[in-house]
Design a protein around this motif. Structure first.
Motif, short mmCIF file in Angstrom:
data_model
loop_
_atom_site.label_atom_id
_atom_site.label_comp_id
_atom_site.label_asym_id
_atom_site.label_seq_id
_atom_site.Cartn_x
_atom_site.Cartn_y
_atom_site.Cartn_z
N THR A 252 -1.60 2.16 -2.35
CA THR A 252 -1.37 2.12 -3.79
C THR A 252 -2.34 1.10 -4.39
O THR A 252 -2.87 0.24 -3.68
N THR A 418 6.76 4.73 -5.41
CA THR A 418 6.62 3.67 -4.42
C THR A 418 7.39 2.42 -4.81
O THR A 418 7.54 2.10 -6.00
N TRP A 432 7.64 4.93 0.24
CA TRP A 432 7.43 6.10 -0.60
C TRP A 432 8.74 6.89 -0.67
O TRP A 432 9.31 7.26 0.38
#
Length: 492
Positions: A252, A418, A432
């Protein structure tokens, strides 16, 4: 040196950024369509003495991780001695390839990895299969003589030296080749490196010994691992990539920022969102810089290109390819559409049972497991479909004297929302969650017990309270919350 491919998108051009050939982890393609009917084991009786002629009961093409683990499985079933031949383009017995961008690149004074130290199967705690091991087990090894052609009807392979090999059963374990910059933009200049085998790594080490400015092209596994190794050589290091942050296929933005800051603390510079026009050469033909599309030039005397890989299909296109994810299409037992021919490891496009899609996985864990599953299915009545859980990891800055070592593991699928817990001091975890179910988890600097919990979490896909998880004050508390969800579901 790891990725998962669910679609293949490779572009070339003069005004170019050569992207990763293995895009996002979570794209879905059509399920495997190979029928389980009409398969039979093709074989003929071959004795050890028959190695003097062209007949082989079992042939493995490829000399990487998958080949080494397949050989071990043949030995375990008593079907190697005088029956198995491995044909490889490499000069060495199969080895644990991930070492090439990790410990192998350490400076000479920091205890670098060297063969025979990392021959398969030491990476999984198994026996070190040196060249003598293959001799003792009666396995024929043909080195530096890759297969150049196959006659499916005659069950015959031809090698580059002209040698003919008739096979009863064939396992294709050719892996991948590095995606390269075209020669016309400097992809083959002196000082430009791609790392796929020992010879590549040795060439890079020779450059690092005298390098002053290293540019690493690519922000994926190869880029991160090679840049970390370059730091140990105390050279000026820059990473260039077209995306907005490192490891876009998995990290991310928030997680990537933490790793980028760590690299910057080690002195690594980043050029993000950049397209490459060409590599610049000096009067002697050696690389001197990387020219970007905006006209700026990043000086370099050593360039390492890590922009993905392509399945090494070679002469085996006629076996049956998957045009979506690339590679050779197989079923859940690694059988191709041709009876008696199998494909394993990086080159195999297989049904990912847990997520109901077809994929390719470029990772040592899959290479090992697919090899073992395939050979067991070939030699026994084993008919269980391969049920792989995607797993990736990286270990960097582990050289002697490093002030901070990095080791993360990821299991599952990076889909959905997330939740990130931890401050990277040293731990951080990312979860996740999709439709309330935990689909994937990444953990940095976990304990052995915490790492062992990850595959259980990802495979079980428990329902988790996202709001409660977000309030966790530490990685340990977050893992306890998820573990309690596992226990609740087990009790239902």
């Amino acid at each position: 040196m790891a990725s998962i491919s669910n679609a293949l998108s490779l572009k070339h051009g003069l005004s170019l950024w050569c992207p990763q050939s293995t895009p996002s982890v979570n794209r879905i393609s059509q399920p495997c369509s190979i029928s389980s009917t009409n398969f039979r084991r093709r074989s003929f009786s071959v004795s050890a003495s028959s190695f003097a002629n062209e007949n082989r009961e079992f042939v493995i093409v490829g000399g990487g991780n998958a080949a080494g683990y397949a050989a071990r499985t043949f030995v375990e079933h008593g079907m190697a001695d005088g029956k198995l031949c491995i044909v490889s383009k490499e000069a060495y017995a199969p080895y644990e390839r991930p070492a090439l961008t990790k410990g192998y690149l350490f400076p000479h004074d920091k205890k670098p990895a060297r063969l025979p130290g990392f021959h398969t199967c030491v990476g999984s705690g198994g026996e070190r299969q040196t060249p003598d091991w293959y001799k003792e087990k009666g396995i024929e090894m043909l080195h530096e003589d890759p297969v150049s052609d196959i006659d499916i009807e005659k069950q015959t392979l031809k090698t580059s030296s002209g040698k003919l090999l008739k096979f009863g059963s064939l396992i294709i374990a050719t892996g991948c080749t590095a995606s390269r910059f075209p020669d016309k933009i400097g992809g083959n200049l002196s000082g430009v490196h791609y790392v796929r085998d020992v010879a590549d790594a040795n060439s890079l080490i020779s450059s690092l010994e005298k390098a002053k400015k290293v540019v690493v092209v690519g922000g994926g596994y190869i880029g991160m691992e090679v840049a970390a190794a370059a730091v140990a050589w105390k050279v000026d290091t820059t990473i260039i990539f077209p995306e907005e942050h490192l490891m876009t296929r998995l990290f991310t933005p928030s997680l990537a920022q933490k790793y980028e800051q760590l690299y910057q603390d080690f002195g690594v510079k980043f050029v993000k969102g950049a397209s490459i026009s060409n590599l610049e050469a000096g009067s002697d033909g050696h690389v001197v810089g990387v020219k970007l599309a905006n006209g700026s030039i990043i000086e370099a005397d050593t360039v390492v290109v890590g922009i993905g890989a392509k399945p090494a299909v070679g002469p085996f296109e006629s076996v049956g390819l998957n045009n979506t994810v690339g590679g050779i299409q197989v079923d859940g037992l690694f059988r191709t559409s041709i009876p008696g021919i199998f494909a394993i490891g990086d080159v195999a496009a297989f049904p990912l049972k847990i997520y109901d899609r077809t994929t390719r996985v470029e990772h040592v864990d899959h290479a090992r497991r697919s090899a073992q599953h395939c050979v067991k299915s070939l030699l026994t009545a084993h008919t269980d479909t391969y049920d792989y859980l995607p797993y990736f990891y990286s270990r960097v800055f582990e050289y002697e004297g490093s002030p901070r070592k990095v080791w993360w593991q990821f299991f599952g699928d990076n889909v959905g929302e997330t939740v990130e817990i931890g401050n990277f001091d040293p731990k951080v975890a990312t979860f996740w969650i999709d439709s309330g179910k935990l689909k994937g988890v990444l953990l940095e600097s976990g304990s052995p017990e915490e790492f062992q919990l990850l595959p259980k979490i990802a495979r079980s896909q428990p329902f988790v309270d996202k709001a409660k998880l977000e309030k966790a004050s530490s990685v340990e508390e977050a893992l306890e919350i998820v573990q309690s969800s596992l226990k609740v579901e087990a009790a239902v």
